[in-house]
Design a protein around this motif. Sequence first.
Motif, mmCIF file in Angstrom:
data_model
loop_
_atom_site.group_PDB
_atom_site.id
_atom_site.type_symbol
_atom_site.label_atom_id
_atom_site.label_comp_id
_atom_site.label_asym_id
_atom_site.label_seq_id
_atom_site.Cartn_x
_atom_site.Cartn_y
_atom_site.Cartn_z
ATOM 1 N N ASN A 1 -7.881 2.463 -5.358
ATOM 2 C CA ASN A 1 -7.336 1.071 -5.396
ATOM 3 C C ASN A 1 -8.705 0.365 -5.827
ATOM 4 O O ASN A 1 -9.476 0.045 -6.075
ATOM 5 C CB ASN A 1 -7.874 0.266 -3.318
ATOM 6 C CG ASN A 1 -7.021 -1.098 -4.401
ATOM 7 O OD1 ASN A 1 -7.283 -1.858 -4.644
ATOM 8 N ND2 ASN A 1 -6.559 -1.417 -2.370
ATOM 9 N N THR B 1 -8.929 -2.531 -6.889
ATOM 10 C CA THR B 1 -9.228 -3.632 -6.357
ATOM 11 C C THR B 1 -11.041 -3.639 -5.273
ATOM 12 O O THR B 1 -11.435 -4.741 -5.558
ATOM 13 C CB THR B 1 -8.494 -4.289 -6.104
ATOM 14 O OG1 THR B 1 -7.833 -4.143 -5.066
ATOM 15 C CG2 THR B 1 -7.189 -4.985 -7.381
ATOM 16 N N SER B 2 -10.480 -2.610 -5.120
ATOM 17 C CA SER B 2 -11.435 -2.851 -3.912
ATOM 18 C C SER B 2 -12.790 -1.967 -4.780
ATOM 19 O O SER B 2 -13.977 -1.921 -3.666
ATOM 20 C CB SER B 2 -10.917 -1.603 -2.716
ATOM 21 O OG SER B 2 -11.083 -0.012 -3.399
HETATM 22 C C1 LIG Z 1 -6.101 -2.876 -2.269
HETATM 23 O O1 LIG Z 1 -7.075 -3.496 -1.824
HETATM 24 C C2 LIG Z 1 -7.279 -4.504 -1.518
HETATM 25 C C3 LIG Z 1 -7.633 -6.346 -1.431
HETATM 26 O O2 LIG Z 1 -9.094 -5.397 -0.985
HETATM 27 C C4 LIG Z 1 -6.196 -5.029 -0.435
HETATM 28 O O3 LIG Z 1 -5.868 -6.268 -0.396
HETATM 29 C C5 LIG Z 1 -4.748 -4.201 -0.971
HETATM 30 O O4 LIG Z 1 -4.059 -4.232 0.712
HETATM 31 C C6 LIG Z 1 -5.805 -2.165 -1.015
HETATM 32 N N1 LIG Z 1 -3.977 -1.607 -1.364
HETATM 33 C C7 LIG Z 1 -4.241 -0.655 -0.968
HETATM 34 C C8 LIG Z 1 -2.243 0.127 -0.977
HETATM 35 O O5 LIG Z 1 -4.682 0.090 -0.282
#
Ligand SMILES: *[C@@H]1O[C@H](CO)[C@@H](O)[C@H](O)[C@H]1NC(C)=O
Length: 494
Positions: free
Chosen positions: A490, A492-493
């Motif tokens: 991910n 953004t993670s």
């Molecule tokens: C990716 O990370 C973001 C922020 O941590 C989160 O809101 C989102 O649900 C995540 N997406 C997936 C597909 O895991």
Amino acid sequence: MNLQTVPFILLVISCGQASQYTELAQYVDDHQEEHVEALREWVAIESDSSNILRRPDLHRMMELVAEKLRLMGGTVQLVDIGEQELPSGQTIALPKVVTAQFGSDPSKHTVCVYGHVDVQPAKLEDGWATNPYNLTDINGNLYGRGTSDNKAPVLAWIHAVQAYQALSMDLPVNVKFLIEGMEETGSNGLDAMILAQRDTFFSDVDYIVISDCGWLSRRPALTYGTRGNCYFFAEVEGPKQDLHSGVYGGTVIEPMTDLIGILDTLISPSGKILIPGIREAVAPLSDEEWRMYQDIEFDVDNYKNKTGVSHLMYNNKVDLLAHRWRYPTVSIHGIEGAFSDSGTKTVIPAKVTAKFSIRQVPDMDPAAVKKQVTDYLQSVFAKRKSPNTLKVTMVIGAKPWLADTKHPLYEAGKAAIKRVFNVDPDLIREGGTIPIARTFQDVTGKSIIMMPIGGFDDGMHSQNEKMSRYNYIEGTKLFIAYLNEVAQINKTSV
Ligand SMILES: *[C@@H]1O[C@H](CO)[C@@H](O)[C@H](O)[C@H]1NC(C)=O
Ligand SMILES: *[C@@H]1O[C@H](CO)[C@@H](O)[C@H](O)[C@H]1NC(C)=O
Ligand SMILES: *[C@@H]1O[C@H](CO)[C@@H](O)[C@H](O)[C@H]1NC(C)=O
Ligand SMILES: [Zn+2]
């Protein structure tokens, strides 16, 4: 989106990846002989970075790497990193560093692969069974200098990218390469180059992968730590010149006696480090680490056998691994100025310099170690009330490196190993020092993973170095699977 369709879509996506991987893996199998030939071509070049007479070969080696990447359509540069000063005062050009880029899609992660194509020296007369620069296949093992360290792993990464291209599949991540030619002599010029390119080449890099080490057993492994190293000189000086022991012996306090005396205070006979502050700085072994070590595949008898000693300091796996990887050690390497030829010279050396090093582990700090060692040796020396002088200097201060095995980068590694080998990897450390990992981390701030494909018995730096076809070819598939897994992280993670 209709929620009920979600599981279906997920299924389609994961099936798509699985079949894509199967196709890529098949491609690698079908082209195994070409991959071995590519390795043969690279091994034939005696790219020994420690021998300046071989510098033209090393330059040619870097050209060859650049050419291969260029033919694949990469954006390739041969980066000039300046000159090397020789002890004679002469200078010679350092081999250029090759950088390359495949893909620049900002919506994808960018992985940078680091590797080196210089090698340790090797001569047939050193005890090789085959010509070290003529790749020789014996029972599926490919023998040759630089096979495992590090030419085959670099080629495996290149061939991973090539497989995607050959099957007209988009790379799941952008891939960059940084290949150097001075690793075996200390990566001269590379730190400055990394620093200079921090905001250019490295600006869009998310992760750095290093495949310059080996497994611990037949089980695939991910490496998450290396020890650092502080290297010391302790110089004791007395008489203005060497003296005759029959004439002056018994009337002057000998520098060698002082030096041996202070060296003997560094460690106890059972190997306990006696320098105050060192053991206190070591991070305690956690229960989780202890459990992890328990599960690692490691043959204690075989390890002991290799050393040829009658007994080791520890006879169980956990203690042995912990003391190889996550505790510091003191090693005394030599004494400069001491009489060391054969024969019986009765000399009192006027000046002797001990060389010793301390492998560093978290949470030790080289600057603190420097002070601890210097203060301690000076205080021990002062108690001797010797007329001689002691000078302690630290000439290398390389920090340890440690990664978080729960980081998405490592989770991706575990998943890739599971896919290719159908086992969970051993999570291991290196007792040695790979300073470049720490440099990458400190300068670029990026996350780093070490993903070895070398076998535990490859004999890196030794006679009869080899890489098995199995590790080379399955390793190429591992890198393919890994690129796929990294793409799933991910964005953004992290
Ligand atoms: C990716 O990370 C973001 C922020 O941590 C989160 O809101 C989102 O649900 C995540 N997406 C997936 C597909 O895991
Ligand atoms: C490499 O070894 C093979 C036999 O193992 C031999 O036929 C060949 O001539 C050798 N090549 C070179 C360049 O020495
Ligand atoms: C130890 O090494 C010797 C050769 O040096 C070998 O014959 C023997 O099988 C080895 N033993 C074990 C337990 O690996
Ligand atoms: Zn190497």
